[in-house]
Scaffold this motif. Structure first.
Motif, PDB file in Angstrom:
ATOM      1  N   ASP A 135       0.832  -1.207   0.000  1.00 48.36           N
ATOM      2  CA  ASP A 135       0.000   0.000   0.000  1.00 48.36           C
ATOM      3  C   ASP A 135       0.868   1.259   0.000  1.00 48.36           C
ATOM      4  O   ASP A 135       0.510   2.273  -0.610  1.00 48.36           O
ATOM      5  CB  ASP A 135      -0.919   0.026   1.224  1.00 48.36           C
ATOM      6  CG  ASP A 135      -2.180  -0.812   1.032  1.00 48.36           C
ATOM      7  OD1 ASP A 135      -2.273  -1.528   0.019  1.00 48.36           O
ATOM      8  OD2 ASP A 135      -3.066  -0.758   1.910  1.00 48.36           O
ATOM      9  N   SER A 157       1.944   1.970  -3.551  1.00 46.14           N
ATOM     10  CA  SER A 157       0.870   2.596  -4.320  1.00 46.14           C
ATOM     11  C   SER A 157       0.748   4.075  -3.943  1.00 46.14           C
ATOM     12  O   SER A 157       0.554   4.941  -4.817  1.00 46.14           O
ATOM     13  CB  SER A 157      -0.457   1.877  -4.045  1.00 46.14           C
ATOM     14  OG  SER A 157      -0.393   0.522  -4.435  1.00 46.14           O
ATOM     15  N   SER A 213       1.554   7.430  -6.300  1.00 45.49           N
ATOM     16  CA  SER A 213       0.535   8.461  -6.490  1.00 45.49           C
ATOM     17  C   SER A 213       1.031   9.830  -6.050  1.00 45.49           C
ATOM     18  O   SER A 213       0.934  10.820  -6.789  1.00 45.49           O
ATOM     19  CB  SER A 213      -0.738   8.074  -5.719  1.00 45.49           C
ATOM     20  OG  SER A 213      -1.222   6.813  -6.121  1.00 45.49           O
ATOM     21  N   PRO A 272       3.806  -2.705  -5.662  1.00 43.70           N
ATOM     22  CA  PRO A 272       2.630  -1.819  -5.650  1.00 43.70           C
ATOM     23  C   PRO A 272       1.387  -2.516  -6.194  1.00 43.70           C
ATOM     24  O   PRO A 272       1.478  -3.494  -6.948  1.00 43.70           O
ATOM     25  CB  PRO A 272       3.056  -0.679  -6.582  1.00 43.70           C
ATOM     26  CG  PRO A 272       3.968  -1.354  -7.568  1.00 43.70           C
ATOM     27  CD  PRO A 272       4.724  -2.394  -6.768  1.00 43.70           C
ATOM     28  N   PHE A 322      -1.399  -0.314  -7.322  1.00 47.91           N
ATOM     29  CA  PHE A 322      -1.982   0.611  -8.290  1.00 47.91           C
ATOM     30  C   PHE A 322      -1.294   1.955  -8.155  1.00 47.91           C
ATOM     31  O   PHE A 322      -0.441   2.157  -7.273  1.00 47.91           O
ATOM     32  CB  PHE A 322      -3.486   0.784  -8.049  1.00 47.91           C
ATOM     33  CG  PHE A 322      -3.802   1.494  -6.761  1.00 47.91           C
ATOM     34  CD1 PHE A 322      -4.003   2.869  -6.733  1.00 47.91           C
ATOM     35  CD2 PHE A 322      -3.897   0.790  -5.574  1.00 47.91           C
ATOM     36  CE1 PHE A 322      -4.288   3.532  -5.535  1.00 47.91           C
ATOM     37  CE2 PHE A 322      -4.185   1.444  -4.373  1.00 47.91           C
ATOM     38  CZ  PHE A 322      -4.375   2.809  -4.363  1.00 47.91           C
ATOM     39  N   MET A 323      -1.656   2.890  -9.011  1.00 46.83           N
ATOM     40  CA  MET A 323      -1.266   4.291  -8.856  1.00 46.83           C
ATOM     41  C   MET A 323      -2.469   5.126  -9.247  1.00 46.83           C
ATOM     42  O   MET A 323      -3.203   4.770 -10.171  1.00 46.83           O
ATOM     43  CB  MET A 323      -0.049   4.637  -9.709  1.00 46.83           C
ATOM     44  CG  MET A 323      -0.215   4.398 -11.185  1.00 46.83           C
ATOM     45  SD  MET A 323       1.263   4.877 -12.127  1.00 46.83           S
ATOM     46  CE  MET A 323       0.709   4.487 -13.798  1.00 46.83           C
TER      47      MET A 323
END
Length: 234
Positions: free
Chosen positions: A141, A144, A148, A165, A167-168
């Motif tokens: 987390d 990610s 971001s 990761p 997501f972004m």
């Protein structure tokens, strides 16, 4: 009437080393070399590692911001980053999220990003931070979140290190930070395809990306962590 928008909802960080150098009265006494547990009046906590000779006149320090995974787990990356900081004379900041994970994964940028901004300002008020050598890293987390935040604040962070990761989700982009992504082939928490897709997309968008896979699960690979940290010196 709608409630006012959180001032950090846009994902923007405001602390800048060059601005603080122009305001001498905002400087504070630094902490001595070593690893310090920081606790603030509002209950927020962080760890700060200060390298030897950090307070030498005129010396500007590299800074690495390291973000944990869900539940406060660094996946083994914290001791590697600490060893790197000690060996290469960098400041290492490890904030704790307010909840089980970072704010954006719980609804939007807000309290955690505000704390990170405050923590960066607190550090810059005590040490000469090199504005061209600030990096953000994370695991799971935290990776990610680092992706971001780093992509939205690419004029502040020169490098983003993302270990496993998921997501972004940057709300906007600025600057051209370099990106290092590593992911375990046997990761059953966040499949390796996620890390590969992130790296591929960023490379297609023109970012300087290094992507590495390793034989392992949802952990930080020590050799790849060292390779990522070595990249910061180049």
């Amino acid at each position: 009437m709608e409630p006012p928008l959180d001032p950090y909802a846009d994902g923007r960080l405001h602390a800048r080393p060059d601005v603080l150098r122009q305001v001498a009265h905002q400087r504070h006494a630094p902490l001595e070399a070593g690893t310090h547990q920081l606790a603030f009046a509002d209950g927020r906590k962080a760890v700060l590692h200060v390298p030897p000779n950090a307070n030498d006149d005129g010396r500007r320090l590299h800074l690495l911001l390291l973000l944990h995974g869900a539940g406060g787990q660094h996946g083994g990356g914290d001791h590697i980053a600490l060893a790197h900081a000690m060996r290469h004379g960098a400041l290492l900041l490890m904030p704790e999220a307010e909840g089980n994970s970072w704010d954006f994964l719980r609804g939007g940028f807000g309290h955690d990003l505000a704390f990170i901004d405050r923590l960066l300002l607190w550090t810059m008020q005590r040490y000469e931070v090199d504005q061209h050598a600030m990096s953000i890293a994370g695991f799971s987390d935290g990776a990610s979140y680092a992706l971001s935040v780093g992509l939205m604040n690419g004029m502040l962070f020169s490098d983003i290190l993302a270990f496993s990761p998921g997501f972004m989700a940057p709300l906007r982009r600025e600057g051209e930070p370099r990106v290092f992504v590593a992911h375990g082939k046997e990761d059953r928490v966040l499949p390796v395809a996620r890390g590969a897709a992130i790296a591929q997309r960023l490379a297609q968008e023109g970012y300087d990306v290094v992507y590495e896979e390793f034989d392992g699960a949802h952990i930080v690979s020590p050799p790849l962590a060292r390779a990522a940290l070595h990249r910061l010196e180049q």
